[in-house]
Design a protein around this motif. Structure first.
Motif, mmCIF file in Angstrom:
data_model
loop_
_atom_site.group_PDB
_atom_site.id
_atom_site.type_symbol
_atom_site.label_atom_id
_atom_site.label_comp_id
_atom_site.label_asym_id
_atom_site.label_seq_id
_atom_site.Cartn_x
_atom_site.Cartn_y
_atom_site.Cartn_z
ATOM 1 N N GLY A 1 58.225 18.421 -17.992
ATOM 2 C CA GLY A 1 57.087 17.501 -18.006
ATOM 3 C C GLY A 1 55.758 18.224 -17.961
ATOM 4 N N GLY A 2 55.659 19.274 -17.125
ATOM 5 C CA GLY A 2 54.403 20.007 -17.030
ATOM 6 C C GLY A 2 54.047 20.748 -18.300
ATOM 7 N N VAL A 3 55.018 21.431 -18.887
ATOM 8 C CA VAL A 3 54.747 22.180 -20.116
ATOM 9 C C VAL A 3 54.396 21.227 -21.258
ATOM 10 C CG1 VAL A 3 55.779 23.690 -21.847
ATOM 11 C CG2 VAL A 3 56.164 24.139 -19.432
ATOM 12 N N THR A 4 55.107 20.098 -21.338
ATOM 13 C CA THR A 4 54.811 19.125 -22.394
ATOM 14 C C THR A 4 53.403 18.566 -22.240
ATOM 15 O OG1 THR A 4 57.151 18.520 -22.543
ATOM 16 C CG2 THR A 4 55.557 16.974 -23.455
ATOM 17 N N ALA A 5 53.040 18.186 -21.021
ATOM 18 C CA ALA A 5 51.694 17.649 -20.796
ATOM 19 C C ALA A 5 50.626 18.671 -21.138
ATOM 20 C CB ALA A 5 51.555 17.203 -19.341
ATOM 21 N N TRP A 6 50.860 19.926 -20.768
ATOM 22 C CA TRP A 6 49.878 20.986 -21.028
ATOM 23 C C TRP A 6 49.729 21.224 -22.534
ATOM 24 C CZ3 TRP A 6 51.891 26.229 -22.192
ATOM 25 C CH2 TRP A 6 50.864 27.098 -22.563
ATOM 26 N N GLN A 7 50.835 21.361 -23.256
ATOM 27 C CA GLN A 7 50.736 21.672 -24.679
ATOM 28 C C GLN A 7 50.207 20.486 -25.483
ATOM 29 O OE1 GLN A 7 54.613 23.587 -25.828
ATOM 30 N NE2 GLN A 7 53.242 25.357 -26.000
ATOM 31 N N VAL A 8 50.592 19.274 -25.123
ATOM 32 C CA VAL A 8 50.078 18.101 -25.840
ATOM 33 C C VAL A 8 48.588 17.923 -25.571
ATOM 34 C CG1 VAL A 8 50.208 15.590 -25.995
ATOM 35 C CG2 VAL A 8 52.304 16.939 -25.964
ATOM 36 N N ALA A 9 48.162 18.131 -24.325
ATOM 37 C CA ALA A 9 46.731 18.020 -24.012
ATOM 38 C C ALA A 9 45.930 19.059 -24.786
ATOM 39 C CB ALA A 9 46.516 18.184 -22.514
ATOM 40 N N ASP A 10 46.475 20.258 -24.932
ATOM 41 C CA ASP A 10 45.793 21.301 -25.680
ATOM 42 C C ASP A 10 45.636 20.913 -27.141
ATOM 43 O OD1 ASP A 10 44.759 24.105 -25.759
ATOM 44 O OD2 ASP A 10 46.410 24.347 -27.167
ATOM 45 N N ARG A 11 46.672 20.324 -27.736
ATOM 46 C CA ARG A 11 46.603 19.924 -29.142
ATOM 47 C C ARG A 11 45.734 18.682 -29.330
ATOM 48 N NH1 ARG A 11 50.072 23.182 -28.017
ATOM 49 N NH2 ARG A 11 51.187 24.518 -29.485
ATOM 50 N N SER A 12 45.730 17.799 -28.354
ATOM 51 C CA SER A 12 44.826 16.637 -28.423
ATOM 52 C C SER A 12 43.373 17.073 -28.375
ATOM 53 C CB SER A 12 45.130 15.685 -27.261
ATOM 54 O OG SER A 12 46.423 15.151 -27.359
ATOM 55 N N GLY B 1 45.831 10.851 -37.211
ATOM 56 C CA GLY B 1 46.539 11.990 -36.646
ATOM 57 C C GLY B 1 46.259 12.162 -35.171
ATOM 58 N N ARG B 2 45.002 12.029 -34.787
ATOM 59 C CA ARG B 2 44.656 12.171 -33.377
ATOM 60 C C ARG B 2 45.261 11.046 -32.553
ATOM 61 N NH1 ARG B 2 38.410 11.898 -31.552
ATOM 62 N NH2 ARG B 2 38.691 9.857 -32.511
ATOM 63 N N GLY B 3 45.300 9.836 -33.102
ATOM 64 C CA GLY B 3 45.845 8.701 -32.363
ATOM 65 C C GLY B 3 47.326 8.829 -32.065
ATOM 66 N N ALA B 4 48.066 9.574 -32.897
ATOM 67 C CA ALA B 4 49.502 9.735 -32.659
ATOM 68 C C ALA B 4 49.787 10.498 -31.376
ATOM 69 C CB ALA B 4 50.148 10.450 -33.846
ATOM 70 N N LEU B 5 48.840 11.269 -30.874
ATOM 71 C CA LEU B 5 49.029 12.025 -29.637
ATOM 72 C C LEU B 5 48.524 11.280 -28.414
ATOM 73 C CD1 LEU B 5 47.886 15.571 -30.858
ATOM 74 C CD2 LEU B 5 50.230 14.751 -30.556
ATOM 75 N N TRP B 6 47.963 10.083 -28.605
ATOM 76 C CA TRP B 6 47.351 9.369 -27.493
ATOM 77 C C TRP B 6 48.415 9.006 -26.457
ATOM 78 C CZ3 TRP B 6 47.810 4.654 -25.081
ATOM 79 C CH2 TRP B 6 46.780 4.311 -24.207
ATOM 80 N N GLY B 7 48.170 9.328 -25.211
ATOM 81 C CA GLY B 7 49.056 8.967 -24.114
ATOM 82 C C GLY B 7 50.304 9.804 -23.985
ATOM 83 N N LEU B 8 50.545 10.712 -24.940
ATOM 84 C CA LEU B 8 51.784 11.488 -24.902
ATOM 85 C C LEU B 8 51.818 12.458 -23.734
ATOM 86 C CD1 LEU B 8 54.459 12.365 -26.073
ATOM 87 C CD2 LEU B 8 53.241 13.726 -27.778
#
Length: 491
Positions: A81-92, A457-464
């Protein structure tokens, strides 16, 4: 026969030796080791050693093994969960930068270049009109200079940590007042009817082409490079999160299989819930990033790339128009090593890069041909095709004007370039305006296409990022509860 008595001792018998006094007892010590080796001192008992001993002792019992498995699963899911949140936030954040920062800054840099080139072209047109230049021409020049100054101020505020961008902005801020001063000197001299005005204008144009426009080009390239870097960051796959997610799924599957083999129970509700939540998170991560990547790629292919080509085409047409005007201003005063007019040579080179030579469709590899290839719909192709038609008309009228000027009929050639007073119909200026208007419409259309695709494209990462963290923590709780259910059977 009597023998003397010895005091404090015992009487020895004849013929026996006296006993030796007893030696003191030696203190107890460690048993002797092998000969030739020194005894090894015992290691002190530390907290780490004690923990290892307890873990080893617990691992030999089933409850101990279950506790270890539960702890490992909980930590693994929390890390996922932590790694996913970190990498998705970075790409967002990178996707936000593409939409809200780097692309607008790249567009502003292109507008700075276009405004400077248009100011130079307009100054030459006003000079050719005579001492009393038309008011619309004067207003257009002043608008271009004001816009360039305003955009330079914005660029300076958003240059951030880019030394290259700040250097180019500082150079343009220094050179722009010098350029405008030379243009004003040319106008003042031209109003007096002195031939020195042409020299002032040519020198001003040299400063524009040798100092201002190259600096604007480098600023544009720096901002475009930042845009490309943000695109790369936003589109890169989160490999670390994907790897940890796959490992977590594998560990949960192994734990459930182990429980089944030892208890013959098919389902463990806690572990099953943890597996489902982890699978949902992993699929959401893959699908969300794939959609975001697709949208961002579309915004790049049919937005950013098209915008760059169209901007270069519009700037190229402006420079070609400036060369055409300066050909008449210089009147043969500036020649190449081969004895050809410098500005006419530059005009031909620019038009070949813009649309090629001859008639019909633009040549392969030209800016307008590339713009047609990158246009993704009919609405995007239509203005580019209009620009191609305008360029062909412009080239034909230019040849006519050059023929008259080369024949010594300057007064007849001048209206074919700038039009008659208050009317530019039939002139190359009318053709240029047609090309510039068409390219501006194409730029507006491609800018809208970019925004739509980039926002999708940006919206697809919203909330992930937040969703992945919550689901992973719930999965960790489910794994702990599932293991706890098995442990309760041993109490």
């Amino acid at each position: 026969m009597s023998h003397p008595q010895q005091s404090g001792g015992t009487t020895a018998r004849p013929g026996s030796a006296l006993p030796s006094p007893a030696a003191p007892a030696a203190p107890p010590g460690p048993p002797p080791g092998p000969p030739g080796r020194r005894p090894v001192p015992l290691l002190p008992v530390t907290a780490w050693r004690e923990g290892l001993e307890r873990l080893r002792a617990a691992a030999v019992t089933e409850p101990g093994r279950l506790r270890i498995i539960g702890a490992v699963l909980a930590v693994l899911l929390a890390v996922f969960g932590g790694v996913t949140a970190w990498q998705v936030a970075d790409r967002s954040a990178a996707a936000d930068a593409v939409v809200g920062e780097s692309q607008p800054l790249s567009a502003n840099a292109a507008d700075i270049y276009r405004s400077l080139a248009d100011a130079d072209t307009t100054a030459a047109s006003g000079f050719l009109a005579g001492g009393q230049e038309p008011r619309p021409v004067r207003e257009r020049y002043e608008k271009d200079v004001a816009l360039a100054s305003e955009l330079l101020t914005k660029a300076s505020a958003n240059a951030g940590g880019s030394p290259a961008a700040r250097e180019q902005i500082a150079r343009m801020n220094e050179q722009l007042p010098r350029y405008t001063g030379l243009v004003e000197a040319a106008r003042a001299t031209n109003r007096q009817g002195l031939p020195l005005g042409g020299a002032y204008l040519r020198y001003a144009s040299e400063r524009m082409r040798e100092d201002l426009l190259p600096a604007a080009r480098r600023l544009y390239e720096a901002e475009t490079g930042r845009l490309g870097s943000d695109y790369d960051d936003a589109k890169s796959w989160p490999w670390a999160a994907l790897a940890v997610g796959v490992v977590a799924l594998g560990a949960l599957g192994w734990a459930q299989r182990r429980a089944f083999l030892r208890t013959n129970r098919v389902f463990n509700h806690g572990l099953l819930a943890a597996t489902g939540l982890t699978a949902v998170t992993l699929l959401w991560l893959i699908a969300g990033h794939a959609v975001a990547r697709s949208g961002l790629q579309a915004s790049y292919d049919h937005g950013a790339r098209s915008l760059r080509v169209l901007s270069e085409a519009r700037i190229g047409s402006l420079q070609a128009r400036g060369d055409e005007n300066l050909t008449l201003v210089a009147r043969g005063a500036a020649l190449t090593d081969k004895g050809e007019d410098v500005y006419e040579t530059s005009y031909r080179s620019g038009m070949r890069a813009l649309a090629g030579g001859g008639q019909g469709a633009p040549g392969r590899g030209t800016l307008l041909e590339r713009a047609l290839d990158l246009a993704h719909d009919a609405q995007g192709r239509a203005p580019v095709e209009q620009a191609v038609a305008g360029v062909r008309q412009w080239q034909a009228r230019h040849q006519e004007a050059r023929a008259k000027d080369d024949a010594g009929m300057y007064e007849e050639a001048l209206p074919l370039v700038i039009g008659k007073k208050g009317d530019d119909k039939g002139s190359t200026g009318e053709s240029f305006d047609r090309v510039d208007q068409a390219l501006r419409q194409a730029l507006e259309h491609e800018q809208s296409a970019f925004r739509r695709s980039a926002h999708d494209g940006r919206g697809a990462l919203w909330g992930l990022d937040a969703g992945a963290a919550v689901l992973a923590l719930l999965g960790a709780a489910g794994a702990v509860l599932g293991i706890g259910r098995r442990l309760s059977e041993y109490r």
